[in-house]
Design a protein around this motif. Structure first.
Motif, PDB file in Angstrom:
ATOM      1  N   ALA A 106       0.845  -1.191   0.000  1.00  0.00           N
ATOM      2  CA  ALA A 106       0.000   0.000   0.000  1.00  0.00           C
ATOM      3  C   ALA A 106       0.876   1.234   0.000  1.00  0.00           C
ATOM      4  CB  ALA A 106      -0.944   0.012   1.197  1.00  0.00           C
ATOM      5  N   GLU A 107       0.374   2.295  -0.623  1.00  0.00           N
ATOM      6  CA  GLU A 107       1.020   3.597  -0.582  1.00  0.00           C
ATOM      7  C   GLU A 107       0.042   4.596   0.009  1.00  0.00           C
ATOM      8  OE1 GLU A 107       1.874   5.033  -4.476  1.00  0.00           O
ATOM      9  OE2 GLU A 107      -0.096   4.533  -5.269  1.00  0.00           O
ATOM     10  N   THR A 108       0.571   5.664   0.564  1.00  0.00           N
ATOM     11  CA  THR A 108      -0.273   6.681   1.175  1.00  0.00           C
ATOM     12  C   THR A 108      -0.574   7.769   0.153  1.00  0.00           C
ATOM     13  OG1 THR A 108       0.736   6.253   3.328  1.00  0.00           O
ATOM     14  CG2 THR A 108      -0.487   8.309   3.071  1.00  0.00           C
ATOM     15  N   VAL A 109      -1.860   7.977  -0.106  1.00  0.00           N
ATOM     16  CA  VAL A 109      -2.302   9.006  -1.048  1.00  0.00           C
ATOM     17  C   VAL A 109      -3.337   9.866  -0.346  1.00  0.00           C
ATOM     18  CG1 VAL A 109      -3.382   9.469  -3.277  1.00  0.00           C
ATOM     19  CG2 VAL A 109      -1.907   7.468  -3.006  1.00  0.00           C
ATOM     20  N   GLY A 110      -3.007  11.136  -0.150  1.00  0.00           N
ATOM     21  CA  GLY A 110      -3.939  12.032   0.523  1.00  0.00           C
ATOM     22  C   GLY A 110      -4.296  11.581   1.919  1.00  0.00           C
ATOM     23  N   GLY A 111      -3.332  10.970   2.614  1.00  0.00           N
ATOM     24  CA  GLY A 111      -3.558  10.504   3.967  1.00  0.00           C
ATOM     25  C   GLY A 111      -4.294   9.181   4.056  1.00  0.00           C
ATOM     26  N   GLN A 112      -4.526   8.516   2.919  1.00  0.00           N
ATOM     27  CA  GLN A 112      -5.263   7.254   2.907  1.00  0.00           C
ATOM     28  C   GLN A 112      -4.418   6.178   2.229  1.00  0.00           C
ATOM     29  OE1 GLN A 112      -8.948   7.233   0.604  1.00  0.00           O
ATOM     30  NE2 GLN A 112      -9.980   6.181   2.281  1.00  0.00           N
ATOM     31  N   GLN A 113      -4.508   4.952   2.744  1.00  0.00           N
ATOM     32  CA  GLN A 113      -3.775   3.842   2.156  1.00  0.00           C
ATOM     33  C   GLN A 113      -4.481   3.362   0.888  1.00  0.00           C
ATOM     34  OE1 GLN A 113      -0.882   2.812   3.128  1.00  0.00           O
ATOM     35  NE2 GLN A 113      -0.778   4.005   5.009  1.00  0.00           N
ATOM     36  N   ARG A 114      -3.679   3.193  -0.174  1.00  0.00           N
ATOM     37  CA  ARG A 114      -4.207   2.718  -1.450  1.00  0.00           C
ATOM     38  C   ARG A 114      -3.399   1.509  -1.901  1.00  0.00           C
ATOM     39  NH1 ARG A 114      -8.932   5.461  -3.179  1.00  0.00           N
ATOM     40  NH2 ARG A 114      -8.795   7.648  -2.521  1.00  0.00           N
ATOM     41  N   PRO A 115      -4.061   0.480  -2.473  1.00  0.00           N
ATOM     42  CA  PRO A 115      -3.318  -0.695  -2.934  1.00  0.00           C
ATOM     43  C   PRO A 115      -2.372  -0.335  -4.069  1.00  0.00           C
ATOM     44  CG  PRO A 115      -5.603  -0.777  -3.669  1.00  0.00           C
ATOM     45  CD  PRO A 115      -5.507   0.356  -2.714  1.00  0.00           C
ATOM     46  N   VAL A 116      -1.201  -0.980  -4.078  1.00  0.00           N
ATOM     47  CA  VAL A 116      -0.203  -0.686  -5.099  1.00  0.00           C
ATOM     48  C   VAL A 116       0.590  -1.950  -5.397  1.00  0.00           C
ATOM     49  CG1 VAL A 116       1.614  -0.003  -3.461  1.00  0.00           C
ATOM     50  CG2 VAL A 116       1.620   0.955  -5.761  1.00  0.00           C
ATOM     51  N   ALA A 117       1.061  -2.055  -6.632  1.00  0.00           N
ATOM     52  CA  ALA A 117       1.887  -3.190  -7.053  1.00  0.00           C
ATOM     53  C   ALA A 117       3.001  -2.671  -7.941  1.00  0.00           C
ATOM     54  CB  ALA A 117       1.048  -4.235  -7.799  1.00  0.00           C
ATOM     55  N   PHE A 118       4.176  -3.286  -7.823  1.00  0.00           N
ATOM     56  CA  PHE A 118       5.330  -2.906  -8.623  1.00  0.00           C
ATOM     57  C   PHE A 118       5.866  -4.133  -9.352  1.00  0.00           C
ATOM     58  CE2 PHE A 118       5.088   0.242  -5.295  1.00  0.00           C
ATOM     59  CZ  PHE A 118       5.336   1.436  -5.967  1.00  0.00           C
ATOM     60  N   ARG A 119       6.206  -3.931 -10.619  1.00  0.00           N
ATOM     61  CA  ARG A 119       6.737  -5.000 -11.468  1.00  0.00           C
ATOM     62  C   ARG A 119       8.246  -4.849 -11.606  1.00  0.00           C
ATOM     63  NH1 ARG A 119       4.296  -3.576 -15.621  1.00  0.00           N
ATOM     64  NH2 ARG A 119       5.919  -2.833 -17.025  1.00  0.00           N
ATOM     65  N   ALA A 120       8.951  -5.986 -11.550  1.00  0.00           N
ATOM     66  CA  ALA A 120      10.406  -5.973 -11.672  1.00  0.00           C
ATOM     67  C   ALA A 120      10.813  -5.399 -13.015  1.00  0.00           C
ATOM     68  CB  ALA A 120      10.967  -7.388 -11.515  1.00  0.00           C
ATOM     69  N   PRO A 121      11.974  -4.746 -13.079  1.00  0.00           N
ATOM     70  CA  PRO A 121      12.414  -4.157 -14.347  1.00  0.00           C
ATOM     71  C   PRO A 121      12.737  -5.221 -15.380  1.00  0.00           C
ATOM     72  CG  PRO A 121      14.157  -4.031 -12.700  1.00  0.00           C
ATOM     73  CD  PRO A 121      12.927  -4.511 -11.989  1.00  0.00           C
ATOM     74  N   ALA A 122      12.525  -4.864 -16.630  1.00  0.00           N
ATOM     75  CA  ALA A 122      12.895  -5.753 -17.723  1.00  0.00           C
ATOM     76  C   ALA A 122      14.408  -5.797 -17.837  1.00  0.00           C
ATOM     77  CB  ALA A 122      12.269  -5.275 -19.031  1.00  0.00           C
ATOM     78  N   SER A 123      14.895  -6.750 -18.593  1.00  0.00           N
ATOM     79  CA  SER A 123      16.339  -6.901 -18.771  1.00  0.00           C
ATOM     80  C   SER A 123      16.943  -5.611 -19.301  1.00  0.00           C
ATOM     81  CB  SER A 123      16.616  -8.053 -19.747  1.00  0.00           C
ATOM     82  OG  SER A 123      17.997  -8.192 -19.971  1.00  0.00           O
ATOM     83  N   GLY A 124      18.035  -5.186 -18.685  1.00  0.00           N
ATOM     84  CA  GLY A 124      18.708  -3.969 -19.109  1.00  0.00           C
ATOM     85  C   GLY A 124      18.258  -2.725 -18.359  1.00  0.00           C
ATOM     86  N   SER A 125      17.225  -2.853 -17.497  1.00  0.00           N
ATOM     87  CA  SER A 125      16.740  -1.707 -16.733  1.00  0.00           C
ATOM     88  C   SER A 125      16.890  -1.992 -15.247  1.00  0.00           C
ATOM     89  CB  SER A 125      15.277  -1.431 -17.078  1.00  0.00           C
ATOM     90  OG  SER A 125      14.761  -0.389 -16.277  1.00  0.00           O
TER      91      SER A 125
END
Length: 656
Positions: free
Chosen positions: A511-530
């Motif tokens: 979760a990340e905090t947006v405007g004082g509220q928790q929001r679901p979040v997901a991050f994808r691993a970088p592609a090759s070379g990044s």
């Protein structure tokens, strides 16, 4: 003989406002070159020895290109081998330094033994029409035969107009006069059906080019694309409705059906095909059977797509029409529309608790299996290996560690993540040996852990922490000293889980905090070379709270879950909201843990009830109820599912 040096200086600025200090003990000749009424394109200063003409210097004088009047200054210094008798000459050429001289003035001067001797050279030439060609008169004539007309000069094109445009032999050098065509519609193209005529001047109503296939319509003529898709030849190339309409050309529709281009109204064309598109399917789980719909088409819309659907669950290799028999695992293995049919006693297989001795009242938050019936559970001050119905507590991993995550390698070695950012590991059968523990040097609980076995025996662990870090730890079996875990990135989120099929398919959620509220979040691993982890566009702007679980089933299928019963599916690059988990009370609880074995076999445990929930791809149900709250799910496959939680609770569904 004294030394002389010839050098032209200060040739880029006018005389006024510029002074040169000279040494009164050395002789200097200063040359002033003035010009007026013209813009010299090439101005040179020539200095020569009158007693020895082989001593000669020719210098290009820089001028301001837009000035019609100016003065330039040059200085002659000493040079070896020259006499004192000099001639200085200023010359202006027409257009280039190879052009004729159009102004010249010379002066002789005796080079002084000291002080300065001035010489002034004044150049005059006429270019009254400003065409850079000079009047053909005077002692230094230019090449312009009419300096009153800028369009008349040697560089002009000779035309039939009664004037010697290029100052050469009158109009006798016109290229064979000109060919004209009758142009009745005034579109500058002559009638292709009428004969042409040659003339030195254009007759009324004539054009310099022919080819007009319809001299009654000014919109129709050569040199253009087709105007309308109307069966007419608008550009006179003997083809009606060609580019940009290309009527009659072989084409393919958006569904890859071959056809012919036809008019679609007067201003557009389209591809018309008589072929009928059919559904195509792709193999997303790599089992050699295609089940994911990729649309209707007349040819494969992507490599490997087939017309026959032979897979009913593209999230697992355990379900397809080529699987001969059913297995007791809640999957439709043979894709006949039924689940676990023909397996005696499958429906009666209950969730059986593990033997209670040794589990006590510990809260367990992590489960990791490495084979059917074999795995580990870990929690507050407790790690236990379970082999079928036998418990093996690990005393050396119980020293105050709050283990929040676990992953087991294929050889049974377990890796653990603690609430204080510490890693631990233990091999099966070595419960009496020390539990290897490695501090990460980073704060934040390790809530998620996943590992990948390398060909050389090493294991690469990735962990997600509450501080938003993705940690990486290489474990080398048998090494006396292990590498220190490192941080590969830190995102602006509180991470709770991580999963993937390899380092490049990892997804971390929280979760990340947006405007004082928790929001679901997901991050994808970088592609090759990044190196940059990419934020996923989940498409749920109204959702709040955490994502607490993630499972990457294939390179093209991912599930995440979290607060408010949220369940999201990523198919290829598109996230879809699936039916949420709703309890009988109507509330939508937090999904604490997720275990997915296919599109039709997803398990979850929640915060408000002790049930183990099951999602079959379209609806949720409860498959059993535990005596205590459950915190974690795992399993070696859909026929070996584990759940653990408070007060030493462990349930397993392991059909024979």
């Amino acid at each position: 003989m004294r030394l002389f040096h010839v050098s032209v200086l200060l040739l880029t600025a006018p005389l006024w406002g510029c002074k040169r200090e000279t040494n009164s003990t050395e002789g200097v000749v200063r040359v002033f070159i003035s010009y007026a009424t013209f813009k010299p394109k090439c101005l040179t200063l020539v200095v020569e020895d009158t007693q020895n003409p082989s001593n000669k210097r020719d210098t290009l004088v820089q001028v301001e290109p837009d000035r019609v009047s100016d003065m330039r200054t040059g200085v002659i210094l000493e040079q070896k081998g020259w006499s004192r008798n000099l001639r200085v000459t200023a010359r202006a050429h027409e257009r280039t330094c190879e052009g004729p001289v159009i102004a010249l003035q010379s002066s002789t001067v005796l080079f002084p033994e000291k002080d300065v001797t001035d010489v002034t050279l004044d150049l005059r030439a006429e270019d009254l029409d400003g065409d850079e060609y000079f009047a053909n008169k005077g002692p230094y004539p230019g090449t312009d035969c009419d300096d009153s007309q800028s369009g008349v000069n040697p560089g002009a094109q000779e035309v039939c107009d009664g004037i010697d445009n290029n100052c050469a032999a009158g109009e006798s050098d016109v290229g064979g006069n000109t060919e004209y065509w009758v142009d009745a519609d005034g579109d500058t193209y002559g009638d292709a059906a009428s004969p042409s005529a040659r003339a030195c001047g254009a007759p009324p109503g004539a054009a310099l080019r022919g080819g007009d296939c319809n001299d009654r319509d000014a919109a129709i003529h050569p040199g253009q694309a087709e105007l309308l898709c109307d069966g007419k030849d608008d550009n006179c190339n003997n083809v009606a409705d060609d580019a940009p309409f290309d009527v009659g050309a072989i084409c393919h529709t958006a569904q890859l059906c071959e056809g012919r281009t036809a008019c679609q109204g007067a201003t557009a064309s389209t591809c018309i095909s008589t072929e009928v598109p059919v559904p195509y399917f792709a193999d997303d789980d790599g089992d050699g059977n295609s089940g994911h719909p990729v649309g209707e088409a007349c040819a494969a819309p992507e490599p490997g797509a087939t017309r026959e659907q032979t897979d009913c669950d593209e999230g697992t290799v355990l379900a397809s029409r080529t699987v001969p028999t059913e297995t007791c695992d809640r999957l439709d293995n043979n894709c006949n529309g039924q689940t676990d049919e023909g397996i005696a006693g499958c429906n009666a297989v209950a969730w059986s608790p593990a033997p209670s001795p040794g589990l006590g009242g510990t809260r367990f938050d992590a489960v990791a299996t490495y084979a059917k019936g074999r795995g580990w559970i870990a929690g507050d001050n407790k790690v236990v290996r379970i082999e079928n119905n036998t418990l093996f507590p690990v005393a050396s991993c119980d020293s105050g560690a709050e283990w929040r995550s676990a992953w087991a390698a294929s050889n049974g070695r377990v890796f653990l993540g603690s609430s204080n950012g510490q890693f631990g590991t233990m091999a099966p059968g070595g419960e009496a040996t020390p539990c290897v523990q490695e501090a990460s040097t980073f704060t934040g609980a390790i809530y998620g852990l996943i590992g990948f076995e390398q060909g050389n025996g090493d294991i690469i662990l990735y962990a997600a922490t509450g501080q938003g870090r993705i940690l990486r730890w290489r474990y080398v079996p048998g090494a006396a000293n292990q590498e220190v875990p490192t941080s590969v990135t830190q995102v602006s989120a509180n991470l709770r889980a991580i999963h993937g099929l390899g380092p490049e398919s990892l997804i971390a959620v929280g979760a990340e905090t947006v405007g004082g509220q928790q929001r679901p979040v997901a991050f994808r691993a970088p592609a090759s070379g990044s190196t940059t982890w990419v934020r996923e566009e989940l498409g749920v702007p109204d959702a709040t709270g955490f994502l607490t679980g993630v499972r990457v089933l294939t390179q093209r299928l991912v599930y995440v879950s979290g607060d408010d019963g949220l369940l999201l599916e990523k198919t290829r690059n598109t996230w879809t909201r699936k039916p949420p988990l709703i309890l009988s009370s109507g509330s939508q609880p937090t999904i604490r843990s997720l275990a997915a074995f296919g599109r039709t076999a997803i398990y979850a445990v929640s915060s408000e009830v002790n049930d183990i929930h099951f999602f079959n791809g379209s609806a949720w149900s409860s498959v059993t109820t535990a005596p205590q709250t459950l915190n974690a799910l795992g399993g070696s496959g859909p026929g070996d599912v584990w759940a653990t939680g408070h007060s030493g609770t462990l349930l397993r569904w392991t059909p024979p």
